[in-house]
Write a protein that holds these residues in place. Structure first.
Motif, PDB file in Angstrom:
ATOM      1  N   THR A  51       0.735  -1.254   0.012  1.00 26.15           N
ATOM      2  CA  THR A  51      -0.132  -0.140   0.111  1.00 26.15           C
ATOM      3  C   THR A  51       0.898   1.163   0.012  1.00 26.15           C
ATOM      4  N   ASP A  52       2.110   1.097  -0.417  1.00 24.85           N
ATOM      5  CA  ASP A  52       2.958   2.349  -0.367  1.00 24.85           C
ATOM      6  C   ASP A  52       3.514   2.376  -1.901  1.00 24.85           C
ATOM      7  N   PRO A  53       2.795   3.398  -2.467  1.00 26.98           N
ATOM      8  CA  PRO A  53       3.131   3.662  -3.852  1.00 26.98           C
ATOM      9  C   PRO A  53       4.248   4.187  -4.171  1.00 26.98           C
ATOM     10  N   TYR A  54       5.266   4.606  -2.963  1.00 30.87           N
ATOM     11  CA  TYR A  54       6.465   5.253  -3.274  1.00 30.87           C
ATOM     12  C   TYR A  54       7.497   4.574  -2.925  1.00 30.87           C
ATOM     13  N   LEU A  55       7.611   3.418  -2.863  1.00 23.45           N
ATOM     14  CA  LEU A  55       8.727   2.587  -2.415  1.00 23.45           C
ATOM     15  C   LEU A  55       9.955   2.830  -3.391  1.00 23.45           C
ATOM     16  N   TRP A  56       9.665   3.087  -4.569  1.00 22.56           N
ATOM     17  CA  TRP A  56      10.670   3.292  -5.692  1.00 22.56           C
ATOM     18  C   TRP A  56      11.659   4.603  -5.131  1.00 22.56           C
ATOM     19  N   LEU A  57      11.078   5.379  -4.417  1.00 23.27           N
ATOM     20  CA  LEU A  57      11.937   6.737  -4.198  1.00 23.27           C
ATOM     21  C   LEU A  57      12.805   6.354  -2.966  1.00 23.27           C
ATOM     22  N   GLU A  58      12.838   4.821  -2.205  1.00 21.63           N
ATOM     23  CA  GLU A  58      13.942   4.548  -1.486  1.00 21.63           C
ATOM     24  C   GLU A  58      15.063   4.266  -2.000  1.00 21.63           C
ATOM     25  N   GLU A  59      15.207   4.004  -3.730  1.00 21.71           N
ATOM     26  CA  GLU A  59      16.230   3.573  -4.291  1.00 21.71           C
ATOM     27  C   GLU A  59      17.233   4.854  -4.463  1.00 21.71           C
ATOM     28  N   VAL A  60      18.190   4.951  -3.478  1.00 23.54           N
ATOM     29  CA  VAL A  60      18.902   6.284  -3.403  1.00 23.54           C
ATOM     30  C   VAL A  60      19.473   6.815  -4.704  1.00 23.54           C
ATOM     31  N   ASP A  61      20.156   5.883  -5.642  1.00 24.27           N
ATOM     32  CA  ASP A  61      20.523   6.366  -6.953  1.00 24.27           C
ATOM     33  C   ASP A  61      19.795   5.819  -8.047  1.00 24.27           C
ATOM     34  N   GLN A 606      14.321  19.033   7.861  1.00 17.25           N
ATOM     35  CA  GLN A 606      15.540  18.796   7.614  1.00 17.25           C
ATOM     36  C   GLN A 606      15.939  17.325   7.849  1.00 17.25           C
ATOM     37  N   VAL A 607      16.411  16.829   6.599  1.00 20.51           N
ATOM     38  CA  VAL A 607      17.067  15.291   6.750  1.00 20.51           C
ATOM     39  C   VAL A 607      16.117  14.441   7.824  1.00 20.51           C
ATOM     40  N   LYS A 665      23.557  11.770  -0.165  1.00 21.78           N
ATOM     41  CA  LYS A 665      24.773  10.846   0.449  1.00 21.78           C
ATOM     42  C   LYS A 665      24.734  10.737   2.005  1.00 21.78           C
ATOM     43  N   ASP A 666      23.288  10.848   2.309  1.00 23.71           N
ATOM     44  CA  ASP A 666      23.048  10.674   3.693  1.00 23.71           C
ATOM     45  C   ASP A 666      22.726   9.182   3.764  1.00 23.71           C
ATOM     46  N   ASP A 667      23.795   8.568   4.617  1.00 26.34           N
ATOM     47  CA  ASP A 667      23.647   7.096   4.879  1.00 26.34           C
ATOM     48  C   ASP A 667      23.427   6.821   6.515  1.00 26.34           C
ATOM     49  N   ARG A 668      22.823   7.893   7.093  1.00 23.19           N
ATOM     50  CA  ARG A 668      22.302   7.469   8.249  1.00 23.19           C
ATOM     51  C   ARG A 668      20.772   7.427   8.334  1.00 23.19           C
ATOM     52  N   VAL A 669      20.223   8.591   7.950  1.00 21.24           N
ATOM     53  CA  VAL A 669      18.773   8.811   7.840  1.00 21.24           C
ATOM     54  C   VAL A 669      18.632   8.843   6.254  1.00 21.24           C
ATOM     55  N   HIS A 670      17.884   7.749   5.814  1.00 20.68           N
ATOM     56  CA  HIS A 670      17.786   7.626   4.334  1.00 20.68           C
ATOM     57  C   HIS A 670      16.916   8.603   3.751  1.00 20.68           C
ATOM     58  N   PRO A 671      17.370   9.077   2.504  1.00 22.69           N
ATOM     59  CA  PRO A 671      16.788  10.027   2.076  1.00 22.69           C
ATOM     60  C   PRO A 671      15.306   9.877   1.459  1.00 22.69           C
ATOM     61  N   GLY A 672      15.055   8.648   1.387  1.00 19.64           N
ATOM     62  CA  GLY A 672      13.636   8.214   1.037  1.00 19.64           C
ATOM     63  C   GLY A 672      12.496   8.661   1.910  1.00 19.64           C
ATOM     64  N   HIS A 673      12.820   8.866   3.399  1.00 23.26           N
ATOM     65  CA  HIS A 673      11.941   9.494   4.234  1.00 23.26           C
ATOM     66  C   HIS A 673      11.631  10.748   3.563  1.00 23.26           C
ATOM     67  N   ALA A 674      12.593  11.718   3.199  1.00 23.76           N
ATOM     68  CA  ALA A 674      12.036  13.099   2.767  1.00 23.76           C
ATOM     69  C   ALA A 674      11.654  13.028   1.460  1.00 23.76           C
ATOM     70  N   ARG A 675      11.851  12.080   0.727  1.00 22.91           N
ATOM     71  CA  ARG A 675      11.173  12.106  -0.657  1.00 22.91           C
ATOM     72  C   ARG A 675      10.113  11.654  -0.705  1.00 22.91           C
ATOM     73  N   LYS A 676       9.577  10.647   0.173  1.00 22.22           N
ATOM     74  CA  LYS A 676       8.141   9.898   0.011  1.00 22.22           C
ATOM     75  C   LYS A 676       7.372  10.995   0.791  1.00 22.22           C
TER      76      LYS A 676
END
Length: 729
Positions: A51-61, A606-607, A665-676
Motif C-alpha cells: 500500500t506504499d506507492p512510493y517505495l521506488w523513491l527509496e532507491e537512493v541512486d 531537515q533530513v 549521500k546521507d547514509d544515516r537517515v535514508h533520503p527516502g523519508h524526505a522524498r516520500k
C-alpha cells in the motif's frame, strides 16, 4: 559513536546560541489539549509495502528516483533562488560560514602544541593544522599545515570530507585519518605520518565502511568494519572486532569478538592513562541504542564481561579512577545502590581484580540538573553541570572527591573542550544567545580561567533580550523554553517566530551563539524560540526516558504546548509561527504538521525521519529501535503508527506549504523519508518545496558553499511564509 543521530541535526539548525540575563516566568496552562490523529484503517496508506506507492523513491541512486529529485530541485531552487531576497541572504550566510575571525577549535597534543581543523573561503574542504600554545593565544597565530583536504581531493579526484583523525599516544606521530566520499558516515581509513606530513607507504589502509579503528600499538589496530557478508548487524554497523597487525591484509586480521546480528554494533578500544599507557583493552557491544555490554580483552585472547549496568557510560580515567555515569538505577556487586544520573568512580586496578570493590559516589544531580560534559585533565575531573538549562564548571579532586566551582561567568552555556594530559589545563567555551562565544584557557588545579579568544559580534544585538518561560504540557509537566527577540516587539501576535525543537536521544538544546540565526532572522525582526522538551537531556536521563518509545507522544505534546503558550502570550499567532528541526527533529516537525497544523504556517523539515513503519529497514534505522520501538512488533507498531507522519498525512487539512530538504549521500537517515513525504503531500494536493543536495551526508552539506546555500534557502522560505504573511486579526 552510536548516539550520533542528534549531532548533525543540531549543526544543521545552527541553534547553538545563552545570555547572562535571562528572565524566567511561569506560563499559563496550555490553551487546549493536543489533537490525536484518527486511527489508520487496516490496509491504509503505506501500512504495508503493497500500500506504499512510493517505495521506488527509496532507491537512493535509482534512475527514476533521481529524475524525480532533479525535477523537484529545479522547481524549488527556481522559486527560492528566484526570490529577490535569496541572494542577499546567501551572501550573508556565505560571509558568516567562511569568515576567518571564527574561533579556531583547539585540541591539545601531548607535546603541548595545539591542533585545529579549519574551513574558510580558501579552504572549503578544510585544513588540518597546528601551532604552539603561545602562538595560538596571540592575535595572529602562525599555523603550520599538516594536511590540506582541498589539495588532497584535487590530487586524487575525490570529493573527500574529513571525518577526524586518531593519533597514537604518547608521541601522536602516527595517525589514522578518516575520509568520507561526499559526507557519508562510511569512511576509508588511511595511516598518516603527522611529522613527515605524508600518508605512510604500505601503511594501514581500510576500505570504505562504517565502523572504527583504534590503536593498540604502532603495529597493531583493533578494527570493526564491514568484512563481507554476515559481518554486519541488522542496523548495518559492524558485528565483528578484529586485531590487525602491520603487514596483514584486512582479510588476514584475527577475530577477537563477535556480536549478534540483532546488536546495534560492536567496537574495540584501548583505555589509557594520561601517559598513554594501556590499562585495559575493551570491547563494547551495543545491544541496542541505550544498552551495552563491555568486555575486557585478555592477553590470551579471551574476553571477560565487566560488571556494569546495561545503561551506563565509561567517561574517563583519571589518577587511576575509572569514571562511569549511570543511565539507570543499579545495585552494584558491592551491594551499593546508585540512581539514574549518578556519576561514580572505582579504583580501576582494584575493580578489575574484584568486581565487588566499593565505588565512590562523585555526583548526584538534582531533578533540574544535568551533566552536559565531562572530561579529565591529568589530575582532575572536570564537569559541565547545568541547572535549569544554565551552566557552570565544577572541578573534582580524585584524592577525596572534593569539588569547587571554576571562576567563569554565571547563567551561561559552558562547554568543556580539549584537556591536557601533561598538566591540568583545558579549554572551556562560554556563550550566550546574544553574547558571542568566548574561549577560556582554564587551570583545573587552581580554578582560574582567562579569555584567550572572543568571537566578534556577527549581528547587531542592540535592543534584544532573552526570556526563559515555561509551558504546561498535556500531563501538567512544565516545559522550559527560551525566546530571543527585540525588546520592543509588540505583544499582539504579529511577530514572525521560528520555533526549533529536537526532542530525542537525550540531546540537550543548550543556549549558545548562532551568527546565522542572528543575522538572517533576529536582525530582521524575527523571534527565535528553542523548546527544551522531554526526550532531550536538559534534566538528565530521566527527562529523556520520559518520552521514550510508548511515551514518544509526550515530547510531541511538549512541543505543541510551547507553540500554544507562545500564542497565549501574544508573542505570535498561527500566520506568523514556523517550526524547524532536523533528523529526529524532522520527525518532530512531521508530528506537529500532522497533529496541529492549525498552530503553524511554515515548517522547515531537515533530513527527516518520516516513515516510522519502515525506519528500521532503512540504513541505520534498526539502531534506533531503543528510542522508538520496533514497528514489526504489533504492540509497538500501534504507538508508532499513531504518530508516524508519512501514514498520517491526510486530505482536507490546512497544511501550510512546507520546505523539506535532504541529501543523497546521507547514509544515516535514508533520503527516502524526505522524498516520500514530499511525494505524498503532492499526491494529496498540498504545495511543497523539496530540495536534495547530492552531497553532504547527514549534515546536508559537504563543504561551506553547500552549507551557505542551504541556510539561505531556509531563511528565504521562512521570509516568504512568515514575514510576508498578514498578522492574525
Amino acid at each position: 559513536m552510536m548516539r550520533s543521530l542528534a549531532s548533525a541535526a543540531v549543526l544543521l539548525a545552527a541553534t547553538g546560541m545563552t545570555t547572562a540575563a535571562m528572565a524566567q516566568t511561569t506560563a499559563p496552562a496550555s490553551a487546549s489539549a493536543p489533537l490525536a490523529n484518527p486511527p489508520i484503517p487496516e490496509g491504509g496508506f503505506a501500512t504495508s509495502d503493497a500500500t506504499d506507492p512510493y517505495l521506488w523513491l527509496e532507491e537512493v541512486d535509482g534512475a527514476r528516483a533521481m529524475e524525480w529529485v532533479k525535477a523537484h530541485n529545479e522547481r524549488s531552487l527556481g522559486i527560492l533562488q528566484g526570490d529577490p531576497r535569496y541572494e542577499p541572504l546567501h551572501q550573508q550566510a556565505l560571509a558568516i560560514v567562511q569568515s576567518k575571525d571564527r574561533i579556531p577549535a583547539p585540541g591539545f597534543n601531548h607535546d603541548g602544541t595545539i591542533t585545529n581543523f579549519w574551513q574558510d573561503a580558501d579552504h572549503v574542504r578544510g585544513v588540518w593544522r597546528k601551532t604552539t600554545l603561545d602562538s595560538y593565544r596571540s592575535e595572529t597565530p602562525q599555523w603550520e599545515t599538516v594536511l590540506d583536504f582541498d589539495a588532497l581531493a584535487a590530487s586524487e579526484g575525490k570529493n573527500w570530507v574529513y571525518k577526524g583523525a586518531s593519533c597514537l599516544p604518547p608521541d601522536e606521530r602516527l595517525c589514522l585519518v578518516s575520509l568520507s566520499d561526499g559526507g557519508k558516515d562510511a569512511v576509508v581509513v588511511r595511516e598518516f605520518d603527522s611529522v613527515s606530513k605524508t600518508f605512510v607507504e604500505n601503511g594501514f589502509s581500510l576500505p570504505e565502511s562504517k565502523g572504527g579503528a583504534s590503536w593498540i600499538d604502532a603495529d597493531t589496530l583493533l578494527i570493526s568494519r564491514d568484512f563481507g557478508p554476515g559481518t554486519l548487524t541488522t542496523s548495518n554497523y559492524p558485528m565483528i572486532v578484529k586485531r590487525l597487525t602491520r603487514g596483514q591484509t584486512v582479510d588476514q586480521a584475527e577475530t577477537v569478538f563477535t556480536g549478534q546480528p540483532s546488536d546495534v554494533s560492536v567496537s574495540g578500544y584501548a583505555l589509557r592513562d594520561a601517559d598513554g599507557v594501556i590499562k585495559a583493552t575493551l570491547i563494547n557491544r551495543a545491544v541496542n541504542f541505550y544498552e551495552s555490554e563491555t568486555f575486557r580483552l585478555n592477553a590470551d585472547g579471551s574476553t571477560t564481561k565487566l560488571e556494569l549496568p546495561a545503561k551506563s557510560d565509561i567517561n574517563a580515567l583519571v589518577q587511576g579512577q575509572l569514571i562511569v555515569s549511570m543511565k539507570q538505577d543499579w545495585t552494584a556487586p558491592s551491594g551499593q545502590t546508585f540512581l539514574t544520573g549518578d556519576v561514580i568512580a572505582w579504583n580501576l586496578d582494584a575493580w578489575l581484580a574484584d568486581s565487588k570493590t566499593q565505588a565512590k559516589l562523585v555526583i548526584r544531580p538534582t531533578e533540574r540538573q544535568a551533566i552536559e560534559g565531562l572530561t579529565a585533565t591529568r589530575n582532575k575531573l572536570v564537569v559541565a553541570l547545568f541547572d535549569n538549562v544554565r551552566g557552570g564548571i565544577e572541578v573534582y579532586d580524585p584524592s577525596d572527591w572534593s569539588h569547587s566551582r571554576m571562576d567563569l561567568p554565571r547563567n551561561v552555556t559552558v562547554g568543556v573542550g580539549s584537556a591536557s594530559e601533561t598538566d591540568d589545563r583545558l579549554f572551556v567555551s562560554v556563550a550566550g544567545y546574544l553574547n558571542p562565544s568566548s574561549l577560556y584557557l582554564a587551570d583545573a588545579a587552581t580554578g582560574a580561567a582567562a579569555v584567550v579568544k572572543s568571537l566578534p559580534a556577527k549581528f547587531d544585538a542592540t535592543g534584544m533580550q532573552v526570556d526563559q518561560f515555561e509551558a504546561r504540557s498535556a500531563d501538567g509537566t512544565m516545559i522550559p523554553y527560551f525566546v530571543v527577540h527585540k525588546s520592543d516587539i509588540p505583544m499582539d501576535g504579529s511577530n514572525p517566530t521560528l520555533l526549533y525543537g529536537y526532542g530525542g536521544f537525550e540531546n540537550s538544546l543548550l543556549p549558545g551563539y548562532s551568527a546565522t540565526v542572528g543575522k538572517l532572522w533576529l536582525e530582521r525582526g524575527g523571534v527565535y524560540v528553542v523548546a527544551n522538551t522531554r526526550g532531550g537531556g536538559e534534566f538528565g536521563p530521566k527527562w529523556h526516558d520520559a518520552a521514550l518509545q510508548e511515551n514518544r507522544h509526550k515530547a510531541h505534546e511538549d512541543f505543541q504546548a510551547v507553540a500554544l503558550d507562545l500564542e497565549a502570550r501574544h508573542i505570535t499567532s498561527q500566520p506568523k509561527l514556523g517550526i524547524m528541526g532536523g533528523s529526529q527533529g524532522g520527525l518532530f516537525m512531521g508530528a506537529m504538521l500532522t497533529q496541529r497544523p492549525d498552530l503553524i504556517n511554515a515548517a522547515v523539515i531537515q533530513v527527516p525521519l518520516f516513515d516510522m513503519l519502515r525506519f528500521n529497514k532503512l540504513l541505520a534505522g534498526a539502531s534506533w529501535q531503543g528510542e522508538y520501538g520496533n514497528p514489526d512488533v504489533p504492540e509497538e507498531r500501534a504507538w508508532i503508527q499513531a504518530y508516524s507522519p508519512y501514514q498520517n498525512l491526510r486530505a482536507g487539512m490546512n497544511y501550510p506549504e512546507v520546505f523539506i530538504h535532504t541529501s543523497t549521500k546521507d547514509d544515516r537517515v535514508h533520503p527516502g523519508h524526505a522524498r516520500k513525504a514530499a511525494a505524498r503531500l503532492e499526491e494529496l494536493g498540498y504545495p511543497v518545496l523539496f530540495y536534495e543536495n547530492t552531497d553532504g551526508g547527514h549534515a546536508a552539506g559537504a563543504n561551506l558553499l553547500e552549507t551557505a546555500r542551504r541556510i539561505a534557502l531556509e531563511y528565504t522560505y521562512l521570509t516568504r511564509r512568515l514575514m510576508d504573511q498578514p498578522a492574525q486579526q
